[in-house]
Scaffold this active site. Structure first.
Site, PDB file in Angstrom:
ATOM      1  N   TYR A 203      -0.783  -0.248  -3.038  1.00  0.00           N
ATOM      2  CA  TYR A 203      -1.502   0.434  -2.239  1.00  0.00           C
ATOM      3  C   TYR A 203      -2.881   0.478  -2.861  1.00  0.00           C
ATOM      4  O   TYR A 203      -2.968   0.360  -4.181  1.00  0.00           O
ATOM      5  CB  TYR A 203      -1.045   1.704  -1.882  1.00  0.00           C
ATOM      6  CG  TYR A 203       0.447   1.880  -1.381  1.00  0.00           C
ATOM      7  CD1 TYR A 203       0.576   2.194  -0.181  1.00  0.00           C
ATOM      8  CD2 TYR A 203       1.413   1.696  -2.515  1.00  0.00           C
ATOM      9  CE1 TYR A 203       1.806   1.978   0.360  1.00  0.00           C
ATOM     10  CE2 TYR A 203       2.677   1.665  -1.583  1.00  0.00           C
ATOM     11  CZ  TYR A 203       3.116   1.742  -0.189  1.00  0.00           C
ATOM     12  OH  TYR A 203       4.094   2.075   0.163  1.00  0.00           O
ATOM     13  N   HIS A 211      -4.470   6.229   7.314  1.00  0.00           N
ATOM     14  CA  HIS A 211      -2.836   6.031   7.580  1.00  0.00           C
ATOM     15  C   HIS A 211      -2.207   5.052   6.394  1.00  0.00           C
ATOM     16  O   HIS A 211      -2.734   4.004   6.171  1.00  0.00           O
ATOM     17  CB  HIS A 211      -2.596   5.289   8.932  1.00  0.00           C
ATOM     18  CG  HIS A 211      -1.090   5.486   9.451  1.00  0.00           C
ATOM     19  ND1 HIS A 211      -0.463   6.520  10.004  1.00  0.00           N
ATOM     20  CD2 HIS A 211      -0.177   4.723   9.327  1.00  0.00           C
ATOM     21  CE1 HIS A 211       0.649   6.421  10.312  1.00  0.00           C
ATOM     22  NE2 HIS A 211       0.959   5.040  10.069  1.00  0.00           N
ATOM     23  N   VAL A 212      -1.293   5.626   5.828  1.00  0.00           N
ATOM     24  CA  VAL A 212      -1.066   4.901   4.650  1.00  0.00           C
ATOM     25  C   VAL A 212      -0.405   3.399   5.000  1.00  0.00           C
ATOM     26  O   VAL A 212       0.100   3.504   6.073  1.00  0.00           O
ATOM     27  CB  VAL A 212       0.449   5.657   3.977  1.00  0.00           C
ATOM     28  CG1 VAL A 212       1.198   4.819   3.308  1.00  0.00           C
ATOM     29  CG2 VAL A 212      -0.195   6.882   3.223  1.00  0.00           C
ATOM     30  N   HIS A 213      -0.775   2.418   4.215  1.00  0.00           N
ATOM     31  CA  HIS A 213      -0.150   1.209   4.646  1.00  0.00           C
ATOM     32  C   HIS A 213      -0.096   0.493   3.258  1.00  0.00           C
ATOM     33  O   HIS A 213      -0.894   0.613   2.198  1.00  0.00           O
ATOM     34  CB  HIS A 213      -1.179   0.476   5.283  1.00  0.00           C
ATOM     35  CG  HIS A 213      -2.629   0.475   4.617  1.00  0.00           C
ATOM     36  ND1 HIS A 213      -3.462   1.539   5.044  1.00  0.00           N
ATOM     37  CD2 HIS A 213      -3.395  -0.483   4.532  1.00  0.00           C
ATOM     38  CE1 HIS A 213      -4.741   1.315   4.607  1.00  0.00           C
ATOM     39  NE2 HIS A 213      -4.632   0.113   3.963  1.00  0.00           N
ATOM     40  N   LEU A 214       1.183  -0.435   3.454  1.00  0.00           N
ATOM     41  CA  LEU A 214       1.463  -0.931   1.918  1.00  0.00           C
ATOM     42  C   LEU A 214       0.812  -2.620   2.327  1.00  0.00           C
ATOM     43  O   LEU A 214       1.238  -3.118   3.394  1.00  0.00           O
ATOM     44  CB  LEU A 214       2.917  -1.165   1.773  1.00  0.00           C
ATOM     45  CG  LEU A 214       3.381  -2.068   0.919  1.00  0.00           C
ATOM     46  CD1 LEU A 214       2.934  -1.765  -0.829  1.00  0.00           C
ATOM     47  CD2 LEU A 214       5.003  -2.144   0.959  1.00  0.00           C
TER      48      LEU A 214
END
Length: 294
Positions: A203, A211-214
């Site tokens: 991350y 918006h959390v994103h890997l």
């Protein structure tokens, strides 16, 4: 008879229309009136709609001084002389029209406008709903292609749950992030070049997109979208936090701690992530990286 004729004329002239004219001649259905620039025309008619046509005499050129003044007028109309000014009620706002009604706004048009007005940082939420972008999805996450990949293989794993950033993650999100990592590992295993390329899952400390994103990204960094120092350092310094480290922070501390001064890492000199040799420019760095690609 004269009284009746006068009353008919008065009834026909009971609708108020106030116009600021911009052409010297106004032609009505029954007569023609010559006006000076800026002069106002008052007409009254409450029984019948009025149609006023503006015309301009070409035989009598306007003085140069008047033309320059007209050009400097901030509210000067630039419509074609054949355009009409119409009104349906004395309480309506006057508008310039070509005689056809204004187009009605459809729900689709409204939604498009609101979507386009949205900030670019919200783009991931739209992309994750796009079937053409989706590579994998289940009831918890979706995998999409990065629109501007920084390597040959660059995917994003996003949760369906709305999570704005790393800062709002808590211990109850551990299972979700572990699932995101498992899905990312599965994408790597299915990659046709997995045997010759190295991948990292992690991350950004301070992501530009909400918006959390890997990130699941191959480490050859062979992409035209990798253009500057910020791009490079965001994936090759501590600005890029390994997925396992994020999960470990949640398990031990119940939150993710981002160190101070992370943004300064983006300004570091360009260094090869394999041999740590410094390069002066992105083109030279990319040329150097070819020596590490088998």
């Amino acid at each position: 008879m004269l009284q009746t004729w006068t009353m008919w004329l008065w009834a026909k002239a009971t609708r108020l229309l106030v116009l600021t004219t911009y052409k010297p001649n106004v032609t009505h259905l029954y007569n023609q009136v010559t006006l000076k620039p800026g002069q106002r025309l008052y007409m009254v008619n409450q029984l019948y709609p009025y149609t006023v046509k503006f015309t301009e005499e070409t035989s009598t050129p306007r003085p140069v001084g008047e033309e320059s003044k007209s050009l400097k007028r901030p509210n000067q109309m630039s419509e074609d002389p054949a355009k009409k000014v119409s009104t349906t009620s004395h309480t309506d706002h006057h508008r310039i029209t070509d005689g056809s009604p204004p187009p009605k706004k459809t729900p689709e048009a409204c939604s498009d406008k609101s979507e386009s007005a949205g900030h670019w940082s919200q783009g991931l939420k739209a992309s994750m709903q796009d079937p053409q972008m989706q590579l994998y999805k289940d009831d918890r996450v979706v995998v999409i292609k990065d629109k501007y990949p920084k390597a040959r293989y660059h995917w994003l794993v996003l949760p369906w749950e709305s999570i704005s950033s790393l800062k709002v993650l808590r211990s109850e999100h551990c299972d979700l992030l572990k699932h995101m990592q498992c899905v990312g590992d599965r994408m790597v295993q299915q990659c046709p070049d997995a045997h010759k390329l190295r991948f990292r899952l992690g991350y950004h400390a301070i992501p530009s997109m909400s918006h959390v994103h890997l990130h699941v990204i191959s480490q050859e960094f062979d992409s035209p979208c990798l253009k500057n120092k910020k791009h490079w350092n965001s994936f090759t310094t501590d600005y890029f936090i390994e997925s396992e480290d994020v999960v470990a922070m949640l398990e031990h501390h119940g939150k993710v701690t981002v160190k101070e001064g992370m943004s300064e890492l983006l300004k570091l000199p360009l260094r090869c992530h394999v041999c740590r040799k410094e390069q002066s420019t992105i083109p030279k760095l990319k040329e150097h990286l070819k020596s590490h690609i088998s």
